[in-house]
Design a protein around this motif. Sequence first.
Motif, PDB file in Angstrom:
ATOM      1  N   VAL A   3      11.367 -12.942  -8.805  1.00 54.17           N
ATOM      2  CA  VAL A   3      11.606 -13.581 -10.103  1.00 54.17           C
ATOM      3  C   VAL A   3      11.904 -12.525 -11.165  1.00 54.17           C
ATOM      4  CG1 VAL A   3      10.432 -15.788  -9.859  1.00 54.17           C
ATOM      5  CG2 VAL A   3       9.104 -13.790 -10.392  1.00 54.17           C
ATOM      6  N   ILE A   4      11.253 -11.377 -11.035  1.00 55.60           N
ATOM      7  CA  ILE A   4      11.511 -10.297 -11.985  1.00 55.60           C
ATOM      8  C   ILE A   4      12.954  -9.805 -11.806  1.00 55.60           C
ATOM      9  CG2 ILE A   4      10.845  -7.932 -12.659  1.00 55.60           C
ATOM     10  CD1 ILE A   4       7.979  -8.741 -11.744  1.00 55.60           C
ATOM     11  N   ASP A   6      15.419 -11.538 -10.661  1.00 53.98           N
ATOM     12  CA  ASP A   6      16.292 -12.576 -11.246  1.00 53.98           C
ATOM     13  C   ASP A   6      16.450 -12.372 -12.740  1.00 53.98           C
ATOM     14  OD1 ASP A   6      16.676 -13.703  -8.865  1.00 53.98           O
ATOM     15  OD2 ASP A   6      15.396 -15.470  -9.192  1.00 53.98           O
ATOM     16  N   GLY A   7      15.303 -12.089 -13.370  1.00 54.20           N
ATOM     17  CA  GLY A   7      15.310 -11.885 -14.821  1.00 54.20           C
ATOM     18  C   GLY A   7      16.168 -10.694 -15.199  1.00 54.20           C
ATOM     19  N   ARG A  30      18.955 -22.319 -20.726  1.00 55.08           N
ATOM     20  CA  ARG A  30      17.836 -23.193 -21.017  1.00 55.08           C
ATOM     21  C   ARG A  30      17.567 -23.085 -22.510  1.00 55.08           C
ATOM     22  NH1 ARG A  30      13.415 -25.151 -18.217  1.00 55.08           N
ATOM     23  NH2 ARG A  30      11.533 -25.240 -19.477  1.00 55.08           N
ATOM     24  N   VAL A  40       4.101 -21.474 -22.798  1.00 49.37           N
ATOM     25  CA  VAL A  40       3.552 -20.662 -21.695  1.00 49.37           C
ATOM     26  C   VAL A  40       2.282 -19.950 -22.156  1.00 49.37           C
ATOM     27  CG1 VAL A  40       3.966 -18.643 -20.233  1.00 49.37           C
ATOM     28  CG2 VAL A  40       5.738 -20.378 -20.465  1.00 49.37           C
TER      29      VAL A  40
ATOM     30  N   PRO B  17      14.047 -17.021 -16.341  1.00 49.68           N
ATOM     31  CA  PRO B  17      13.631 -17.104 -14.929  1.00 49.68           C
ATOM     32  C   PRO B  17      12.482 -16.157 -14.587  1.00 49.68           C
ATOM     33  CG  PRO B  17      16.014 -16.984 -15.087  1.00 49.68           C
ATOM     34  CD  PRO B  17      15.493 -16.736 -16.469  1.00 49.68           C
ATOM     35  N   SER B  18      12.348 -15.089 -15.371  1.00 48.13           N
ATOM     36  CA  SER B  18      11.294 -14.125 -15.030  1.00 48.13           C
ATOM     37  C   SER B  18       9.929 -14.495 -15.598  1.00 48.13           C
ATOM     38  CB  SER B  18      11.694 -12.721 -15.499  1.00 48.13           C
ATOM     39  OG  SER B  18      11.888 -12.741 -16.889  1.00 48.13           O
ATOM     40  N   TRP B  19       9.845 -15.482 -16.484  1.00 50.24           N
ATOM     41  CA  TRP B  19       8.517 -15.831 -17.017  1.00 50.24           C
ATOM     42  C   TRP B  19       8.209 -17.329 -17.050  1.00 50.24           C
ATOM     43  CZ3 TRP B  19       9.493 -18.862 -21.151  1.00 50.24           C
ATOM     44  CH2 TRP B  19      10.657 -18.630 -21.888  1.00 50.24           C
ATOM     45  N   ILE B  20       9.223 -18.162 -16.936  1.00 50.30           N
ATOM     46  CA  ILE B  20       8.958 -19.599 -17.070  1.00 50.30           C
ATOM     47  C   ILE B  20       8.037 -20.110 -15.952  1.00 50.30           C
ATOM     48  CG2 ILE B  20      10.940 -20.531 -15.739  1.00 50.30           C
ATOM     49  CD1 ILE B  20       9.852 -21.896 -19.130  1.00 50.30           C
ATOM     50  N   TRP B  21       8.128 -19.428 -14.787  1.00 51.21           N
ATOM     51  CA  TRP B  21       7.285 -19.831 -13.653  1.00 51.21           C
ATOM     52  C   TRP B  21       5.797 -19.740 -13.981  1.00 51.21           C
ATOM     53  CZ3 TRP B  21       3.851 -16.285 -11.715  1.00 51.21           C
ATOM     54  CH2 TRP B  21       4.040 -14.958 -12.114  1.00 51.21           C
ATOM     55  N   GLY B  84       8.085 -19.850  -5.839  1.00 53.16           N
ATOM     56  CA  GLY B  84       8.810 -18.666  -5.389  1.00 53.16           C
ATOM     57  C   GLY B  84      10.013 -18.988  -4.506  1.00 53.16           C
ATOM     58  N   ARG B  87      14.505 -21.172  -5.567  1.00 51.32           N
ATOM     59  CA  ARG B  87      15.394 -20.423  -6.455  1.00 51.32           C
ATOM     60  C   ARG B  87      16.856 -20.602  -6.045  1.00 51.32           C
ATOM     61  NH1 ARG B  87      14.841 -15.492  -5.510  1.00 51.32           N
ATOM     62  NH2 ARG B  87      13.303 -15.589  -3.869  1.00 51.32           N
ATOM     63  N   SER B 157      10.316 -29.613 -15.806  1.00 49.08           N
ATOM     64  CA  SER B 157      11.336 -28.698 -15.262  1.00 49.08           C
ATOM     65  C   SER B 157      10.935 -28.226 -13.863  1.00 49.08           C
ATOM     66  CB  SER B 157      11.529 -27.509 -16.200  1.00 49.08           C
ATOM     67  OG  SER B 157      10.331 -26.767 -16.292  1.00 49.08           O
TER      68      SER B 157
END
Lengths: 340, 201
Positions: A3-4, A6-7, A30, A40, B17-21, B84, B87, B157
């Motif tokens: 995920v990192i 991806d960011g 978004r 969050v 994408p890096s923090w919404i999870w 995870g 994606r 979401s």
Amino acid sequence: MSVIRDGILALERYGQQGRPKRRKYAGRLRRGALLDVFLVVIVVLAVVSRAPVGGLAGYAIERIRGHEATLPTLTAYFDSGAARPPDLSAVALVAEAPSIPDGGVPEPYRTAARTVLRSAPKPLAKRLNTLNLPEDDRAIVALDQLYTDDVEVALEVLAIGTDLRNRAVARAAAAGDVTPSRYTSHRRYLPLSAVKDADEVVTATLALASALELQMPIQNARVTSKFGHRIHPTLKTKKFHNGVDLAAPIGTPISSAQKGTVSVVGEDKRSGKYVVIEHGNGLRTSYCHLSETKVLRGQQVSRGELVALSGNTGRSTGPHLHWTLKIAGKAMDPLRFKPQ
Amino acid sequence: MLRWINKLDRLLSFSSPSWIWLGQWGTVLLGIHLAADRLDDHLLEALLQVPFGWPSPEFPLAAATWFAVAVELMVGAWALWTIGITRNEPAKNFAVWRARLSVRSVVAPLFWAPVAAAGSWVVAMSIEDATSQVLLEAAQPLSGLVAAVVGLRLGGSAFVRMVRQMPEPKNRLEGLWATPFVLLVAGLAAFHGLPIRGMLP
């Protein structure tokens, strides 16, 4: 890690594209990410304060930062794991309760509340100090004013106030709880700080009041071995005696020390035949070395009801009853509560 | 000022994408805990009914609570793992979704909907408790509003993510092992974790 990555890729894409056109942005991104960040943060704070995973994460972060941290007790986040009376072993009983005014809290709750409230939680003590009441019995006078017909409600309102209680009751009712007004039903809907204060007052007072209502399982029996450390009569080593021994010829009727529900009717090498009774509010009594049991598991018993006949079974040197009292799983001296 | 806010919002959007999870996972963690707390109660009730000689009278309480802790941690880990793996490109039509169909792709949305809703309610309670001293009467509607936004933006979401972005399975039974625990938590969250049962007749 993905995920990192991806960011990072998204940020790189942003760098390559430069300032995106408004139409493209509306379609691909978004919207309202600022709002999302705020949400969050709120959610993460809630997790840290309310869920065991949050406690574990907090512990891990502290360790990574090189700080001292204690592993959180995961079961403490659970209602049944925590809804137990606090340790009453340090509580010194108040010998005399003041006279009860009309409509005041009845005995034994009065003595129990007076005892527990002597070390009232800080917020409550602060609130009581603002009241124009005599210093000695400030808490009990305030409790008398709140009491109508339910001690538990008066204690809870005294500990945390009406607003918090009403809110928790409304939440329990909305979630479909059958008895939302009972403390044990709506406790989980209180904020954690309020739970701590309420437990210190409500659960402790009710447990102590139950203990004060105990009666001796054998009337006028002689105590042959007291609670505490002693030389074990058969093992000849220093051992902790977790109850009291009452002299009783085989076949002497044993009665329940309090009303309750029989939770165990069993037999083993150490205790011989035994009966365990749950009295509610975290209190449990057990009766060991019996010759015969007279109750069944799950049976409701009243105070003074016959539950067994005394004997000499198990690890025993002579006919007697080994009587134990546990409050919140901790063995306590039943004679400390002066059972009648 | 507005231009800067807009710019910041756009930058955050790219990095979301890096923090919404974290928010999506946190929302379900709160719901999972609410359900696990009830699981503990039900389990204890059931254990006390079993005619079995427990090693000590405290054993059923400890066993029920530790089982609930284990289920909570396991389902929490499963939820994180599910985030995870989702994606992929969203399934654009039913044929693509059907190609990705597995036990996991059905169970995950079924789990996420009630548990995220329960988590949103926990957020509402936390906000109400934290703000009631200051906002008085306004605390309840405000907390309800924030909870609804949490439910839609984070819970919603994530639900859409579970439905549309599951990877193609190696076999259709993928995810079967976790199903009993996951559905148990989802059922408890739906039954106890939403403030609606009290309104029903």
